[in-house]
Design an enzyme around this catalytic site. Sequence first.
Site, PDB file in Angstrom:
ATOM      1  N   GLU A 173      36.311   4.860 -29.905  1.00  0.00           N
ATOM      2  CA  GLU A 173      36.660   4.882 -31.321  1.00  0.00           C
ATOM      3  C   GLU A 173      35.718   5.852 -32.034  1.00  0.00           C
ATOM      4  O   GLU A 173      34.531   5.924 -31.728  1.00  0.00           O
ATOM      5  CB  GLU A 173      36.505   3.465 -31.904  1.00  0.00           C
ATOM      6  CG  GLU A 173      36.874   3.353 -33.370  1.00  0.00           C
ATOM      7  CD  GLU A 173      36.564   1.969 -33.925  1.00  0.00           C
ATOM      8  OE1 GLU A 173      37.393   1.435 -34.669  1.00  0.00           O
ATOM      9  OE2 GLU A 173      35.487   1.424 -33.620  1.00  0.00           O
ATOM     10  N   LYS A 213      45.090   0.721 -35.491  1.00  0.00           N
ATOM     11  CA  LYS A 213      44.396  -0.569 -35.508  1.00  0.00           C
ATOM     12  C   LYS A 213      45.080  -1.531 -36.484  1.00  0.00           C
ATOM     13  O   LYS A 213      45.332  -1.201 -37.644  1.00  0.00           O
ATOM     14  CB  LYS A 213      42.947  -0.324 -35.925  1.00  0.00           C
ATOM     15  CG  LYS A 213      42.009  -1.503 -35.793  1.00  0.00           C
ATOM     16  CD  LYS A 213      40.596  -1.029 -36.106  1.00  0.00           C
ATOM     17  CE  LYS A 213      39.554  -2.090 -35.867  1.00  0.00           C
ATOM     18  NZ  LYS A 213      38.189  -1.553 -36.125  1.00  0.00           N
ATOM     19  N   CYS A 223      38.193  -1.996 -30.902  1.00  0.00           N
ATOM     20  CA  CYS A 223      36.907  -2.548 -31.333  1.00  0.00           C
ATOM     21  C   CYS A 223      37.002  -4.014 -31.782  1.00  0.00           C
ATOM     22  O   CYS A 223      37.083  -4.921 -30.965  1.00  0.00           O
ATOM     23  CB  CYS A 223      36.329  -1.668 -32.432  1.00  0.00           C
ATOM     24  SG  CYS A 223      34.577  -1.953 -32.777  1.00  0.00           S
TER      25      CYS A 223
END
Length: 555
Positions: A303, A363, A414
């Site tokens: 990321e 995301k 993440c």
Amino acid sequence: MVQEKTAAPVPEASETDDPSGEAVSPLPSRLELPARVAGVVAGGLLIFLAFPPLGLWFLAPLGMALALLAVHGTRPRRGAWLGLLAGLALLLPGLRWVSPIGIDAWLGLVAMESVFYAAWGAGVALVARLRLWPLWSAALWVAAEWARGEFPFGGFPWARVAFSQGESIFTPYAALGGAPLVSFAVALCGGLLALTVSRSFTAPRTSPAQGGARGPRWGRAVAWPLAGALAVPAGALAAPRYGDEGENVTVGVIQGNVPGRGMHPLGDEPAVVLGNHTRMLHQMARDIREGRTPRPDLVVLPENSTDIDPLRSEFARSEIDAAVKDIGVPVLVGAVVGIGEKNRATRSLVWDPVTGPGAHYDKQQLVPFGEYTPLKELVLALFERASLVGKQSVAGTRDGDLRMGPVTIGAINCYEVAFDGIVGDTARTGASPLVVQTNNATYALTNLPPQQLAMSQLRAVEHNRAVITSAITGISAYVTPSGSIAWRTGELVPAMNVLTVPVRTAQTIATRVGALPEWALILVGAGAVAVAWRRRTRGVGHSVIRKDDQQVGDA
């Protein structure tokens, strides 16, 4: 003249009352409260020690037992603040990694999250008066963790007990019921240990004529909860195991590192982070050509592997494109890209050496106050740091299955690895392996990176998938489908490797049933609270009637 009688006040149940007639606490009354406080604090600390980086997983059920012993036998109000103390003891050190953002942010988050443990303590104080209370208490722990993962602002499921069991005797339960079932098993084991200790003090002994020696009744009373406490972890051995399917994929992983630290991890000079990662891509390509490294089928960058939007900057686009062409295989690039003029998205972007940027995953589970600002006007007025968020992120709307070379990988970004639904939905697409791109640079050398790696371990077992973690500053890792760490990097160093990982397609029971086990346990806990509350209120009413009857008789 008949004198009117008023009802005498009803005495509240003693803190050591139990429906079976057992005295819960053998301590003198002056020591009982200090002992309870010490018990919940010690219990919370033991649970914290079960988490990485120490990873003393076997302390989690012991900590749970201490917390339950401290709350058991209290009234709900006292149970609530004892539960609050347990939450503080767990989360103050457990969430210490938040402090680089600010001590106030750390303490505020801990205070907010500890409220859920207060609710758990109040619930335990109620259900502890029922038979099989370790079962109901464990179900309530799952309910509290579920609530923490949902509220507020989308929830914050860090420090769930399941995430202390990345590789332990309890881990196989993940393949049956996911993280909620692992938390339940640990809490149930702790509850049965607590019952064993409680009964060792309170169970009936033989008559004084026999010297008060412990007899068969005492042994039976203590034996069954102890046997249950041992059977719970042993039961994980019956969880199904999934074998190799004979297919592998070779994955390159790059950890480029960043120049900054803390709140400014990407540094003040643009394109440094981009250069770190494209330079390592070129280095991997040279190593392949010179025979030092096997050729991968695909490469994963972390990321924020580029600090410049490659879809709006021709410079960033050309740098990435040249590096991808050099390596000659699809590369998963982590980038923050513009959405219109006011918004952005955290994106996993497949970059093909021939066609360039293509399929992507945005995301879905965004970080509040990190990627977007809840209650924006109020928060910006109160906290200057909130302006660092900048443009507001927009959540994605599709699962992370992305075709790359010979396989379809499952992209997870993440923060999302902590959320059951995000990971489960991606696994149900059939994607394999799972790929976690992460940027923990702000929290380097705290307990966040090892905690997050433990989540990947649990997810590997939960969904029968290899998990590749590519972190910008570490810890990058390869987790086997059995939850073992086969390779990992250090932190704050550049690193790369080419790994051969299995491709699994078989779905676990946990993958197929999703959140059903969690909801079943929540309903069990809620039902136990309802029964306990009804009995409590009915019991008070009956006491009033008995007192009134006695007064009438006396008149």
